[in-house]
Design a protein around this motif. Structure first.
Motif, PDB file in Angstrom:
ATOM      1  N   ILE A   6       0.866  -1.177   0.000  1.00  0.00           N
ATOM      2  CA  ILE A   6       0.000   0.000   0.000  1.00  0.00           C
ATOM      3  C   ILE A   6       0.901   1.224   0.000  1.00  0.00           C
ATOM      4  CG2 ILE A   6      -1.780   1.257   1.257  1.00  0.00           C
ATOM      5  CD1 ILE A   6      -2.700  -1.484   2.353  1.00  0.00           C
ATOM      6  N   GLU A   7       0.791   2.023  -1.059  1.00  0.00           N
ATOM      7  CA  GLU A   7       1.709   3.141  -1.249  1.00  0.00           C
ATOM      8  C   GLU A   7       1.558   4.234  -0.203  1.00  0.00           C
ATOM      9  OE1 GLU A   7       3.195   6.104  -4.829  1.00  0.00           O
ATOM     10  OE2 GLU A   7       1.558   4.721  -5.196  1.00  0.00           O
ATOM     11  N   LYS A   8       0.337   4.622   0.103  1.00  0.00           N
ATOM     12  CA  LYS A   8       0.096   5.702   1.066  1.00  0.00           C
ATOM     13  C   LYS A   8      -0.925   5.256   2.111  1.00  0.00           C
ATOM     14  CE  LYS A   8       0.987   9.172  -2.464  1.00  0.00           C
ATOM     15  NZ  LYS A   8       0.387  10.141  -3.362  1.00  0.00           N
ATOM     16  N   PRO A   9      -0.514   4.382   3.027  1.00  0.00           N
ATOM     17  CA  PRO A   9      -1.469   3.898   4.026  1.00  0.00           C
ATOM     18  C   PRO A   9      -1.838   4.977   5.030  1.00  0.00           C
ATOM     19  CG  PRO A   9       0.729   3.143   4.558  1.00  0.00           C
ATOM     20  CD  PRO A   9       0.829   3.855   3.238  1.00  0.00           C
ATOM     21  N   ARG A  10      -3.054   4.893   5.515  1.00  0.00           N
ATOM     22  CA  ARG A  10      -3.531   5.797   6.560  1.00  0.00           C
ATOM     23  C   ARG A  10      -4.006   4.937   7.718  1.00  0.00           C
ATOM     24  NH1 ARG A  10      -4.325   7.369   1.666  1.00  0.00           N
ATOM     25  NH2 ARG A  10      -4.169   9.534   1.005  1.00  0.00           N
ATOM     26  N   PHE A  11      -3.464   5.201   8.893  1.00  0.00           N
ATOM     27  CA  PHE A  11      -3.864   4.411  10.053  1.00  0.00           C
ATOM     28  C   PHE A  11      -5.102   5.018  10.672  1.00  0.00           C
ATOM     29  CE2 PHE A  11      -3.648   2.559  14.290  1.00  0.00           C
ATOM     30  CZ  PHE A  11      -3.432   1.241  13.959  1.00  0.00           C
ATOM     31  N   ALA A  12      -6.094   4.179  10.928  1.00  0.00           N
ATOM     32  CA  ALA A  12      -7.347   4.611  11.545  1.00  0.00           C
ATOM     33  C   ALA A  12      -7.578   3.766  12.795  1.00  0.00           C
ATOM     34  CB  ALA A  12      -8.495   4.433  10.552  1.00  0.00           C
TER      35      ALA A  12
ATOM     36  N   VAL B 101      -5.677  -0.167   8.876  1.00  0.00           N
ATOM     37  CA  VAL B 101      -5.064   0.566   7.772  1.00  0.00           C
ATOM     38  C   VAL B 101      -6.075   0.793   6.655  1.00  0.00           C
ATOM     39  CG1 VAL B 101      -3.230   0.510   6.039  1.00  0.00           C
ATOM     40  CG2 VAL B 101      -2.808  -0.382   8.330  1.00  0.00           C
ATOM     41  N   ALA B 102      -6.192   2.049   6.243  1.00  0.00           N
ATOM     42  CA  ALA B 102      -7.075   2.419   5.140  1.00  0.00           C
ATOM     43  C   ALA B 102      -6.243   2.991   4.007  1.00  0.00           C
ATOM     44  CB  ALA B 102      -8.100   3.452   5.608  1.00  0.00           C
ATOM     45  N   THR B 103      -6.771   2.903   2.799  1.00  0.00           N
ATOM     46  CA  THR B 103      -6.090   3.474   1.641  1.00  0.00           C
ATOM     47  C   THR B 103      -7.128   3.903   0.621  1.00  0.00           C
ATOM     48  OG1 THR B 103      -4.401   3.100  -0.034  1.00  0.00           O
ATOM     49  CG2 THR B 103      -5.815   1.237   0.488  1.00  0.00           C
ATOM     50  N   PHE B 104      -6.757   4.884  -0.170  1.00  0.00           N
ATOM     51  CA  PHE B 104      -7.642   5.341  -1.235  1.00  0.00           C
ATOM     52  C   PHE B 104      -7.088   4.970  -2.602  1.00  0.00           C
ATOM     53  CE2 PHE B 104      -8.462   8.279   2.310  1.00  0.00           C
ATOM     54  CZ  PHE B 104      -9.782   7.955   2.524  1.00  0.00           C
ATOM     55  N   GLU B 105      -5.878   4.401  -2.629  1.00  0.00           N
ATOM     56  CA  GLU B 105      -5.242   4.000  -3.873  1.00  0.00           C
ATOM     57  C   GLU B 105      -5.316   2.485  -4.022  1.00  0.00           C
ATOM     58  OE1 GLU B 105      -3.203   5.467  -1.381  1.00  0.00           O
ATOM     59  OE2 GLU B 105      -3.623   7.510  -2.012  1.00  0.00           O
ATOM     60  N   ASP B 106      -5.182   2.037  -5.260  1.00  0.00           N
ATOM     61  CA  ASP B 106      -5.083   0.604  -5.488  1.00  0.00           C
ATOM     62  C   ASP B 106      -3.732   0.118  -4.991  1.00  0.00           C
ATOM     63  OD1 ASP B 106      -7.578   0.368  -6.694  1.00  0.00           O
ATOM     64  OD2 ASP B 106      -6.780   0.782  -8.699  1.00  0.00           O
ATOM     65  N   PRO B 107      -3.679  -1.062  -4.387  1.00  0.00           N
ATOM     66  CA  PRO B 107      -2.391  -1.581  -3.923  1.00  0.00           C
ATOM     67  C   PRO B 107      -1.486  -1.928  -5.100  1.00  0.00           C
ATOM     68  CG  PRO B 107      -4.156  -3.161  -3.510  1.00  0.00           C
ATOM     69  CD  PRO B 107      -4.789  -1.936  -4.066  1.00  0.00           C
ATOM     70  N   LEU B 108      -0.191  -1.914  -4.833  1.00  0.00           N
ATOM     71  CA  LEU B 108       0.808  -2.253  -5.838  1.00  0.00           C
ATOM     72  C   LEU B 108       1.253  -3.695  -5.614  1.00  0.00           C
ATOM     73  CD1 LEU B 108       2.935   1.015  -5.557  1.00  0.00           C
ATOM     74  CD2 LEU B 108       1.249   0.457  -7.321  1.00  0.00           C
ATOM     75  N   PRO B 109       1.733  -4.366  -6.659  1.00  0.00           N
ATOM     76  CA  PRO B 109       2.207  -5.740  -6.476  1.00  0.00           C
ATOM     77  C   PRO B 109       3.466  -5.797  -5.610  1.00  0.00           C
ATOM     78  CG  PRO B 109       2.593  -4.993  -8.736  1.00  0.00           C
ATOM     79  CD  PRO B 109       1.821  -3.916  -8.047  1.00  0.00           C
ATOM     80  N   PHE B 110       3.572  -6.849  -4.824  1.00  0.00           N
ATOM     81  CA  PHE B 110       4.726  -7.039  -3.943  1.00  0.00           C
ATOM     82  C   PHE B 110       5.051  -8.523  -3.871  1.00  0.00           C
ATOM     83  CE2 PHE B 110       6.516  -8.123   0.180  1.00  0.00           C
ATOM     84  CZ  PHE B 110       7.608  -7.278   0.223  1.00  0.00           C
ATOM     85  N   THR B 111       6.296  -8.879  -4.176  1.00  0.00           N
ATOM     86  CA  THR B 111       6.678 -10.297  -4.157  1.00  0.00           C
ATOM     87  C   THR B 111       7.996 -10.549  -3.429  1.00  0.00           C
ATOM     88  OG1 THR B 111       7.766 -10.048  -6.302  1.00  0.00           O
ATOM     89  CG2 THR B 111       5.467 -10.818  -6.315  1.00  0.00           C
ATOM     90  N   ASP B 112       8.475  -9.606  -2.640  1.00  0.00           N
ATOM     91  CA  ASP B 112       9.784  -9.726  -2.012  1.00  0.00           C
ATOM     92  C   ASP B 112       9.686  -9.995  -0.510  1.00  0.00           C
ATOM     93  OD1 ASP B 112      12.490  -9.732  -1.542  1.00  0.00           O
ATOM     94  OD2 ASP B 112      12.780  -7.582  -1.894  1.00  0.00           O
ATOM     95  N   LYS B 113       8.992 -11.061  -0.152  1.00  0.00           N
ATOM     96  CA  LYS B 113       8.860 -11.411   1.267  1.00  0.00           C
ATOM     97  C   LYS B 113      10.228 -11.663   1.889  1.00  0.00           C
ATOM     98  CE  LYS B 113       6.692 -14.667   4.474  1.00  0.00           C
ATOM     99  NZ  LYS B 113       5.716 -15.760   4.628  1.00  0.00           N
ATOM    100  N   GLU B 114      11.117 -12.322   1.146  1.00  0.00           N
ATOM    101  CA  GLU B 114      12.444 -12.634   1.675  1.00  0.00           C
ATOM    102  C   GLU B 114      13.210 -11.365   2.031  1.00  0.00           C
ATOM    103  OE1 GLU B 114      11.327 -13.933  -1.333  1.00  0.00           O
ATOM    104  OE2 GLU B 114      10.665 -15.805  -0.405  1.00  0.00           O
ATOM    105  N   GLY B 115      13.144 -10.356   1.164  1.00  0.00           N
ATOM    106  CA  GLY B 115      13.825  -9.089   1.433  1.00  0.00           C
ATOM    107  C   GLY B 115      13.290  -8.404   2.681  1.00  0.00           C
ATOM    108  N   LEU B 116      11.979  -8.438   2.846  1.00  0.00           N
ATOM    109  CA  LEU B 116      11.345  -7.838   4.020  1.00  0.00           C
ATOM    110  C   LEU B 116      11.771  -8.575   5.285  1.00  0.00           C
ATOM    111  CD1 LEU B 116       9.302  -5.919   5.361  1.00  0.00           C
ATOM    112  CD2 LEU B 116       7.528  -7.596   4.799  1.00  0.00           C
ATOM    113  N   LEU B 117      11.718  -9.895   5.254  1.00  0.00           N
ATOM    114  CA  LEU B 117      12.095 -10.684   6.423  1.00  0.00           C
ATOM    115  C   LEU B 117      13.565 -10.475   6.775  1.00  0.00           C
ATOM    116  CD1 LEU B 117      10.215 -14.060   5.834  1.00  0.00           C
ATOM    117  CD2 LEU B 117       9.466 -12.038   7.097  1.00  0.00           C
ATOM    118  N   GLU B 118      14.389 -10.303   5.763  1.00  0.00           N
ATOM    119  CA  GLU B 118      15.817 -10.055   5.988  1.00  0.00           C
ATOM    120  C   GLU B 118      16.027  -8.780   6.820  1.00  0.00           C
ATOM    121  OE1 GLU B 118      19.213  -9.061   2.886  1.00  0.00           O
ATOM    122  OE2 GLU B 118      18.352 -11.069   2.549  1.00  0.00           O
ATOM    123  N   ILE B 119      15.289  -7.734   6.491  1.00  0.00           N
ATOM    124  CA  ILE B 119      15.396  -6.474   7.252  1.00  0.00           C
ATOM    125  C   ILE B 119      14.907  -6.671   8.687  1.00  0.00           C
ATOM    126  CG2 ILE B 119      14.573  -4.091   7.446  1.00  0.00           C
ATOM    127  CD1 ILE B 119      14.367  -4.085   4.354  1.00  0.00           C
TER     128      ILE B 119
END
Length: 190
Positions: free
Chosen positions: A86-92, A96-114
């Motif tokens: 989600i490019e511009k998430p808004r916490f409520a 989490v709310a958003t007004f934009e369409d989500p973008l594709p994400f396939t890098d779970k390994e990279g995220l877990l590494e961080i």
């Protein structure tokens, strides 16, 4: 005569509203019995919009079971399970709310590494030193990790003393998360 007409109209309207509510309640409860669990009030805790209503984890989960992450400091919201960023998430209040369409994400390994690099699951759950209602200017952050069973681990901090509100290496972690998010946004919007 007009009074009877208005009374009759109000009664009909009430009956229609009750019928609609019953139909919605039935639709909610007739969903197939999958891993999509609901809390008592009928909200789908696996929906990012209701992540803040998910139950707290009672034990640490392995990071490879991570399905969602929200990090307030750099506005990072990734639905790992559904492969969406989600490019511009808004916490409520609920999540989490958003007004934009989500973008594709396939890098779970990279995220877990961080997350592993900064040992986020070793952080204290709460670095809050003061009630946010007692001061005007200060610091605050929150990170939610949701796992396959629907439970969340919540990490947060708030207060006026910067050195006590954040875990060690927090700034480096935040910068790396922001770069990670920005790189994936650029890649997805090419």
């Amino acid at each position: 005569m007009k009074q009877n007409y208005y009374l009759f109209s109000i009664i009909i309207l009430c009956l229609i509203l009750v019928g609609c509510k019953d139909t919605n309640d039935e639709a909610i409860h007739e969903q197939p019995d999958t891993k999509k669990e609901e809390v008592a009030d009928g909200r789908d805790i696996f929906d990012f919009y209701y992540i803040n209503r998910a139950p707290e984890a009672t034990e640490k989960h392995p990071l490879n079971e991570l399905i969602k992450i929200y990090f307030s400091t750099k506005s990072v919201a990734i639905d790992v399970e559904n492969q969406e960023l989600i490019e511009k998430p808004r916490f409520a209040t609920n999540g989490v709310a958003t007004f934009e369409d989500p973008l594709p994400f396939t890098d779970k390994e990279g995220l877990l590494e961080i997350l592993e690099k900064y040992n986020v699951q070793e952080w204290k759950e709460d670095y809050t030193t003061e009630d946010p209602d007692t001061y005007d200017d200060g610091y605050g952050w929150m990170m939610l990790l949701q796992f396959e069973d629907g439970t969340i681990e919540r990490y947060k901090g708030a207060g006026t003393e910067e050195e006590t509100v954040f875990p060690e290496n927090f700034d480096e972690f935040a910068e790396e998360m922001e770069t990670f998010k920005d790189d994936h946004i650029k890649e997805a919007t090419k």
